[in-house]
Design a protein around this motif. Sequence first.
Motif, mmCIF file in Angstrom:
data_model
loop_
_atom_site.group_PDB
_atom_site.id
_atom_site.type_symbol
_atom_site.label_atom_id
_atom_site.label_comp_id
_atom_site.label_asym_id
_atom_site.label_seq_id
_atom_site.Cartn_x
_atom_site.Cartn_y
_atom_site.Cartn_z
ATOM 1 N N SER A 172 -0.714 6.181 7.433
ATOM 2 C CA SER A 172 -0.031 5.322 8.391
ATOM 3 C C SER A 172 0.076 6.046 9.724
ATOM 4 N N TYR A 173 -0.286 5.340 10.808
ATOM 5 C CA TYR A 173 -0.341 5.953 12.128
ATOM 6 C C TYR A 173 0.788 5.450 13.019
ATOM 7 N N LEU A 174 2.007 5.399 12.443
ATOM 8 C CA LEU A 174 3.170 5.087 13.262
ATOM 9 C C LEU A 174 3.331 6.146 14.345
ATOM 10 N N ASP A 175 3.124 7.405 13.966
ATOM 11 C CA ASP A 175 3.041 8.507 14.920
ATOM 12 C C ASP A 175 1.607 9.027 14.879
ATOM 13 N N PRO A 176 0.787 8.694 15.871
ATOM 14 C CA PRO A 176 -0.625 9.098 15.827
ATOM 15 C C PRO A 176 -0.829 10.605 15.729
ATOM 16 N N GLN A 177 0.154 11.381 16.171
ATOM 17 C CA GLN A 177 0.013 12.829 16.129
ATOM 18 C C GLN A 177 0.237 13.399 14.729
ATOM 19 N N SER A 178 0.997 12.707 13.909
ATOM 20 C CA SER A 178 1.267 13.188 12.548
ATOM 21 C C SER A 178 1.276 12.006 11.579
ATOM 22 N N ALA A 188 -8.297 11.870 -6.666
ATOM 23 C CA ALA A 188 -8.074 10.752 -7.585
ATOM 24 C C ALA A 188 -9.211 9.747 -7.575
ATOM 25 N N GLY A 189 -10.251 9.984 -6.782
ATOM 26 C CA GLY A 189 -11.370 9.058 -6.718
ATOM 27 C C GLY A 189 -11.195 7.939 -5.725
ATOM 28 N N ARG A 190 -10.178 8.043 -4.864
ATOM 29 C CA ARG A 190 -9.970 7.017 -3.845
ATOM 30 C C ARG A 190 -10.801 7.331 -2.603
ATOM 31 N N VAL A 191 -11.132 6.297 -1.859
ATOM 32 C CA VAL A 191 -12.010 6.438 -0.704
ATOM 33 C C VAL A 191 -11.197 6.873 0.513
ATOM 34 N N LEU A 192 -11.642 7.938 1.169
ATOM 35 C CA LEU A 192 -11.012 8.384 2.413
ATOM 36 C C LEU A 192 -11.472 7.474 3.544
ATOM 37 N N VAL A 193 -10.525 6.763 4.148
ATOM 38 C CA VAL A 193 -10.861 5.769 5.161
ATOM 39 C C VAL A 193 -10.460 6.259 6.544
ATOM 40 N N GLN A 194 -10.998 5.591 7.551
ATOM 41 C CA GLN A 194 -10.663 5.866 8.937
ATOM 42 C C GLN A 194 -9.291 5.263 9.270
ATOM 43 N N PRO A 195 -8.727 5.587 10.429
ATOM 44 C CA PRO A 195 -7.410 5.022 10.779
ATOM 45 C C PRO A 195 -7.365 3.500 10.732
ATOM 46 N N ASP A 196 -8.505 2.820 11.005
ATOM 47 C CA ASP A 196 -8.513 1.354 10.976
ATOM 48 C C ASP A 196 -8.948 0.805 9.619
ATOM 49 N N LEU A 197 -8.950 1.660 8.576
ATOM 50 C CA LEU A 197 -9.264 1.299 7.190
ATOM 51 C C LEU A 197 -10.750 1.050 6.947
ATOM 52 N N SER A 198 -11.597 1.449 7.870
ATOM 53 C CA SER A 198 -13.037 1.305 7.678
ATOM 54 C C SER A 198 -13.617 2.610 7.148
ATOM 55 N N LEU A 199 -14.879 2.547 6.712
ATOM 56 C CA LEU A 199 -15.571 3.738 6.249
ATOM 57 C C LEU A 199 -16.213 4.453 7.426
ATOM 58 N N GLY A 217 -15.730 -8.537 19.444
ATOM 59 C CA GLY A 217 -16.047 -7.437 20.336
ATOM 60 C C GLY A 217 -14.840 -6.688 20.850
ATOM 61 N N ARG A 218 -13.713 -6.826 20.184
ATOM 62 C CA ARG A 218 -12.496 -6.155 20.614
ATOM 63 C C ARG A 218 -12.283 -4.880 19.806
ATOM 64 N N GLU A 219 -11.443 -3.997 20.317
ATOM 65 C CA GLU A 219 -11.183 -2.720 19.661
ATOM 66 C C GLU A 219 -10.259 -2.918 18.463
ATOM 67 N N THR A 220 -10.572 -2.228 17.370
ATOM 68 C CA THR A 220 -9.719 -2.307 16.184
ATOM 69 C C THR A 220 -8.481 -1.431 16.363
ATOM 70 N N LYS A 221 -7.474 -1.689 15.532
ATOM 71 C CA LYS A 221 -6.218 -0.945 15.624
ATOM 72 C C LYS A 221 -5.984 -0.151 14.338
ATOM 73 N N PRO A 222 -5.346 1.005 14.450
ATOM 74 C CA PRO A 222 -5.051 1.800 13.245
ATOM 75 C C PRO A 222 -3.978 1.123 12.398
ATOM 76 N N PHE A 223 -3.975 1.465 11.132
ATOM 77 C CA PHE A 223 -3.014 0.879 10.210
ATOM 78 C C PHE A 223 -1.660 1.568 10.356
ATOM 79 N N VAL A 224 -0.604 0.762 10.396
ATOM 80 C CA VAL A 224 0.771 1.264 10.453
ATOM 81 C C VAL A 224 1.546 0.617 9.312
ATOM 82 N N TYR A 225 2.044 1.437 8.417
ATOM 83 C CA TYR A 225 2.770 0.927 7.255
ATOM 84 C C TYR A 225 4.245 0.753 7.586
#
Length: 223
Positions: free
Chosen positions: A90-96, A62-73, A124-132
């Motif tokens: 959404s990484y509520l369950d990181p395995q799936s 669809a032309g959308r950008v595939l992002v990393q778990p933390d919504l970055s490129l 300088g802190r670690e980013t977190k994955p997106f959870v919907y």
Amino acid sequence: AQVTDIGPTGLSYQTRVKTADGSERLESHRLPTRTIVWAAGVAGSPLGRELARSTGCNLDRAGRVLVQPDLSLAGHPEIQVVGDLASAKSYLDPQSPTPVPGVSPAAKQMGRRAAKNLLHRMKGRETKPFVYADYGSLATIGRKAAIAMVDMPVFGRVKFSGFSAWLFWLFVHIYFLIGFRNRLFVMWDWAWAYFTAQRNARVVPDAPTPSTLPEHGASRQAA
């Protein structure tokens, strides 16, 4: 399948079929019908193609950008992509991880997570994955009729429909508008549409082109 023509009596489409020698060819079909519901979805903003060209990021169909778990490129942690332009999970369950639906609550939650991740990166802190967080779904299906599926803290997921769901749909949409003025204008517009069965439409006509304007000499001659 790819639709090639839509008419008053049906639509035509093509499919790819494999031949005996392993190659592919297009095969045309005709589907006769008097009712056509077009639900092809929407395409991503052209900004996605610009990002892909300048950063080398990948796009989905669809032309959308595939992002990393933390919504970055990938390869560009300083760039965050959210909303309809992002093909996120959404990484509520990181395995799936599960795909994020293209709805406004998801876009707002992505915006908050992206802002927090940018602050984390600045410190300088670690980013977190997106959870919907899915709080449910609402849809109006007609005058004084709607369907609702809402997650309640005590009762779990509650489903209801009809006039009560329609009133709940109105309340939720008014509540989440920004600013009292916007709420007031929308309430007035909806009240007008409800009591008059008419809708206010803002029509912006195209600007006249030189070819559509009468020539000065012709107008003077006509006068």
